[in-house]
Motif scaffolding. Structure first.
Motif, PDB file in Angstrom:
ATOM      1  N   ALA A  69       0.851  -1.188   0.000  1.00  0.00           N
ATOM      2  CA  ALA A  69       0.000   0.000   0.000  1.00  0.00           C
ATOM      3  C   ALA A  69       0.888   1.240   0.000  1.00  0.00           C
ATOM      4  CB  ALA A  69      -0.917  -0.005   1.221  1.00  0.00           C
ATOM      5  N   LEU A  70       1.387   1.604  -1.161  1.00  0.00           N
ATOM      6  CA  LEU A  70       2.266   2.764  -1.276  1.00  0.00           C
ATOM      7  C   LEU A  70       1.440   4.046  -1.338  1.00  0.00           C
ATOM      8  CD1 LEU A  70       4.860   1.415  -3.878  1.00  0.00           C
ATOM      9  CD2 LEU A  70       4.956   1.312  -1.378  1.00  0.00           C
ATOM     10  N   ASP A  71       2.021   5.114  -0.823  1.00  0.00           N
ATOM     11  CA  ASP A  71       1.301   6.384  -0.777  1.00  0.00           C
ATOM     12  C   ASP A  71       1.192   7.051  -2.141  1.00  0.00           C
ATOM     13  OD1 ASP A  71       0.909   6.182   1.967  1.00  0.00           O
ATOM     14  OD2 ASP A  71       2.813   7.170   2.426  1.00  0.00           O
ATOM     15  N   SER A  72       2.074   6.684  -3.070  1.00  0.00           N
ATOM     16  CA  SER A  72       2.055   7.289  -4.397  1.00  0.00           C
ATOM     17  C   SER A  72       2.772   6.355  -5.363  1.00  0.00           C
ATOM     18  CB  SER A  72       2.739   8.666  -4.383  1.00  0.00           C
ATOM     19  OG  SER A  72       4.145   8.525  -4.282  1.00  0.00           O
ATOM     20  N   VAL A  73       2.832   6.757  -6.634  1.00  0.00           N
ATOM     21  CA  VAL A  73       3.536   5.964  -7.643  1.00  0.00           C
ATOM     22  C   VAL A  73       4.951   6.495  -7.864  1.00  0.00           C
ATOM     23  CG1 VAL A  73       1.449   5.223  -8.829  1.00  0.00           C
ATOM     24  CG2 VAL A  73       2.534   7.381  -9.502  1.00  0.00           C
ATOM     25  N   ARG A  74       5.472   7.241  -6.892  1.00  0.00           N
ATOM     26  CA  ARG A  74       6.841   7.735  -7.022  1.00  0.00           C
ATOM     27  C   ARG A  74       7.816   6.566  -7.136  1.00  0.00           C
ATOM     28  NH1 ARG A  74       9.304  10.220  -3.120  1.00  0.00           N
ATOM     29  NH2 ARG A  74       7.869   9.662  -1.443  1.00  0.00           N
ATOM     30  N   GLU A  75       8.781   6.723  -8.027  1.00  0.00           N
ATOM     31  CA  GLU A  75       9.705   5.629  -8.313  1.00  0.00           C
ATOM     32  C   GLU A  75      10.553   5.247  -7.106  1.00  0.00           C
ATOM     33  OE1 GLU A  75      10.821   6.078 -12.956  1.00  0.00           O
ATOM     34  OE2 GLU A  75      11.078   7.870 -11.729  1.00  0.00           O
ATOM     35  N   GLU A  76      10.882   6.213  -6.254  1.00  0.00           N
ATOM     36  CA  GLU A  76      11.702   5.905  -5.086  1.00  0.00           C
ATOM     37  C   GLU A  76      11.006   4.897  -4.176  1.00  0.00           C
ATOM     38  OE1 GLU A  76      10.864   8.873  -6.115  1.00  0.00           O
ATOM     39  OE2 GLU A  76      12.711   9.986  -6.575  1.00  0.00           O
ATOM     40  N   LEU A  77       9.699   5.059  -3.988  1.00  0.00           N
ATOM     41  CA  LEU A  77       8.948   4.125  -3.153  1.00  0.00           C
ATOM     42  C   LEU A  77       8.897   2.743  -3.790  1.00  0.00           C
ATOM     43  CD1 LEU A  77       5.929   6.396  -2.091  1.00  0.00           C
ATOM     44  CD2 LEU A  77       7.960   5.825  -0.748  1.00  0.00           C
ATOM     45  N   ASN A  85       2.382  -0.044 -19.458  1.00  0.00           N
ATOM     46  CA  ASN A  85       3.199   1.104 -19.842  1.00  0.00           C
ATOM     47  C   ASN A  85       2.970   2.320 -18.955  1.00  0.00           C
ATOM     48  OD1 ASN A  85       4.465   0.321 -22.709  1.00  0.00           O
ATOM     49  ND2 ASN A  85       2.412  -0.535 -22.573  1.00  0.00           N
ATOM     50  N   GLY A  86       2.410   2.080 -17.765  1.00  0.00           N
ATOM     51  CA  GLY A  86       2.116   3.176 -16.863  1.00  0.00           C
ATOM     52  C   GLY A  86       3.242   3.442 -15.876  1.00  0.00           C
ATOM     53  N   VAL A  87       3.129   4.576 -15.190  1.00  0.00           N
ATOM     54  CA  VAL A  87       4.060   4.955 -14.130  1.00  0.00           C
ATOM     55  C   VAL A  87       3.834   4.027 -12.931  1.00  0.00           C
ATOM     56  CG1 VAL A  87       4.697   6.849 -12.582  1.00  0.00           C
ATOM     57  CG2 VAL A  87       4.011   7.345 -14.944  1.00  0.00           C
ATOM     58  N   PRO A  88       4.877   3.553 -12.251  1.00  0.00           N
ATOM     59  CA  PRO A  88       6.294   3.906 -12.397  1.00  0.00           C
ATOM     60  C   PRO A  88       7.086   2.946 -13.281  1.00  0.00           C
ATOM     61  CG  PRO A  88       6.025   2.646 -10.390  1.00  0.00           C
ATOM     62  CD  PRO A  88       4.651   2.748 -11.015  1.00  0.00           C
ATOM     63  N   PHE A  89       6.398   1.990 -13.943  1.00  0.00           N
ATOM     64  CA  PHE A  89       7.111   0.993 -14.742  1.00  0.00           C
ATOM     65  C   PHE A  89       7.675   1.591 -16.024  1.00  0.00           C
ATOM     66  CE2 PHE A  89       3.328  -1.034 -12.741  1.00  0.00           C
ATOM     67  CZ  PHE A  89       3.998  -1.584 -11.669  1.00  0.00           C
ATOM     68  N   ALA A  90       7.026   2.602 -16.529  1.00  0.00           N
ATOM     69  CA  ALA A  90       7.474   3.295 -17.736  1.00  0.00           C
ATOM     70  C   ALA A  90       7.253   4.788 -17.526  1.00  0.00           C
ATOM     71  CB  ALA A  90       6.710   2.798 -18.963  1.00  0.00           C
ATOM     72  N   SER A  91       7.840   5.576 -18.396  1.00  0.00           N
ATOM     73  CA  SER A  91       7.694   7.029 -18.311  1.00  0.00           C
ATOM     74  C   SER A  91       7.349   7.566 -19.691  1.00  0.00           C
ATOM     75  CB  SER A  91       8.992   7.674 -17.813  1.00  0.00           C
ATOM     76  OG  SER A  91       8.915   9.085 -17.894  1.00  0.00           O
ATOM     77  N   PRO A  92       6.228   8.263 -19.831  1.00  0.00           N
ATOM     78  CA  PRO A  92       5.829   8.742 -21.158  1.00  0.00           C
ATOM     79  C   PRO A  92       6.811   9.730 -21.766  1.00  0.00           C
ATOM     80  CG  PRO A  92       4.468   9.739 -19.441  1.00  0.00           C
ATOM     81  CD  PRO A  92       5.271   8.662 -18.784  1.00  0.00           C
ATOM     82  N   ASN A  93       7.617  10.382 -20.928  1.00  0.00           N
ATOM     83  CA  ASN A  93       8.552  11.386 -21.434  1.00  0.00           C
ATOM     84  C   ASN A  93      10.000  10.907 -21.446  1.00  0.00           C
ATOM     85  OD1 ASN A  93       6.440  13.353 -21.664  1.00  0.00           O
ATOM     86  ND2 ASN A  93       6.565  13.679 -19.453  1.00  0.00           N
ATOM     87  N   GLY A  94      10.241   9.677 -21.003  1.00  0.00           N
ATOM     88  CA  GLY A  94      11.598   9.172 -20.935  1.00  0.00           C
ATOM     89  C   GLY A  94      12.063   8.588 -22.259  1.00  0.00           C
ATOM     90  N   LEU A  95      13.364   8.487 -22.436  1.00  0.00           N
ATOM     91  CA  LEU A  95      13.932   7.852 -23.615  1.00  0.00           C
ATOM     92  C   LEU A  95      13.412   6.425 -23.720  1.00  0.00           C
ATOM     93  CD1 LEU A  95      16.053   7.960 -25.952  1.00  0.00           C
ATOM     94  CD2 LEU A  95      17.721   7.081 -24.284  1.00  0.00           C
ATOM     95  N   PHE A  96      12.821   6.062 -24.857  1.00  0.00           N
ATOM     96  CA  PHE A  96      12.219   4.744 -25.080  1.00  0.00           C
ATOM     97  C   PHE A  96      11.168   4.417 -24.014  1.00  0.00           C
ATOM     98  CE2 PHE A  96      16.661   3.935 -26.797  1.00  0.00           C
ATOM     99  CZ  PHE A  96      16.301   4.181 -28.113  1.00  0.00           C
TER     100      PHE A  96
END
Length: 228
Positions: A14-22, A44-55
């Motif tokens: 139960a994470l508080d957000s989809v921040r990658e650090e968590l 393809n959603g956050v945090p597994f992928a990033s719409p603005n990241g390279l590839f």
């Protein structure tokens, strides 16, 4: 996260957000306990992928790559390509989040109870009516932290800065912030034309005048068939 072969529910946080650090902290604990998988299949959603990241890479997926974990992305809008996990997720939402816990600790308690019941008390027809815990075996690949990167076939290796650039001959080349802090290899393949590689993946080319990476074909695109 579930084990594809046994359907064993490995982690439900139960994470508080989809921040990658968590997410990285949660996955690191899982890998310490269960070992490293060969591959991770995700949407393809956050945090597994990033719409603005390279590839469409994210810092989480870059970390997976560094650990030697292959990325398997399903095609957008095709949840059946990860059908076993999606069915479990629907059951989880129905039984453990409706209604939701009043706080994160209470919600985690509901997740923990569901995880225990799902793994030890619910037989699956696809497992010859066995429960996931009867079939699951941990990975034999231990988690030992990030291995060092080296590029013996390149001219040099450089560190990507916090703002997603590499520096060469006093010029700053835009690459991607998802690779910040990562070491890449560069090799001059023609006069003033440089190839950039991360691990065994060739990312693209740049020249010192344009100062922007021109990506090659995406090596991390969808890799699963529609019926898998």
């Amino acid at each position: 996260m579930t084990d594809h072969a046994s359907r064993f529910l490995l982690m439900c946080e139960a994470l508080d957000s989809v921040r990658e650090e968590l997410a990285i902290t949660a996955f690191e604990q899982l890998f310490r306990e269960r070992g490293l998988p060969e591959a991770i299949r995700s949407d393809n959603g956050v945090p597994f992928a990033s719409p603005n990241g390279l590839f469409n890479l994210s810092r989480l997926s870059v970390w997976w790559l560094r650990l030697g974990i292959a990325i398997e992305r399903i095609q957008p809008g095709q949840p059946q390509q990860n059908g076993r996990h999606e069915r479990m997720h629907l059951t989880l939402k129905k039984e453990a989040t409706r209604p939701a816990g009043q706080n994160s600790l209470q919600q985690q308690g509901r997740f923990d109870a569901f995880q225990k019941e799902f793994n030890t008390e619910r037989p699956h027809e696809g497992l010859d009516m066995k429960c996931p815990a009867e079939v699951y075996t941990p990975s034999c690949r231990p988690y030992t932290g990030l291995p060092e990167l080296s590029y013996p076939l390149h001219d040099r290796d450089v560190m990507i800065t916090a703002c997603g650039r590499l520096c060469l001959h006093r010029k700053k080349i835009n690459v991607s912030t998802v690779l910040a802090g990562q070491r890449v290899g560069i090799k001059e393949v023609d006069e003033g034309i440089w190839l950039v590689s991360f691990m065994s993946y060739d990312l693209g080319y740049f020249d010192l005048e344009q100062k922007t990476l021109q990506p090659l074909d995406n090596p991390f695109g969808p890799r699963v068939s529609p019926m898998s």
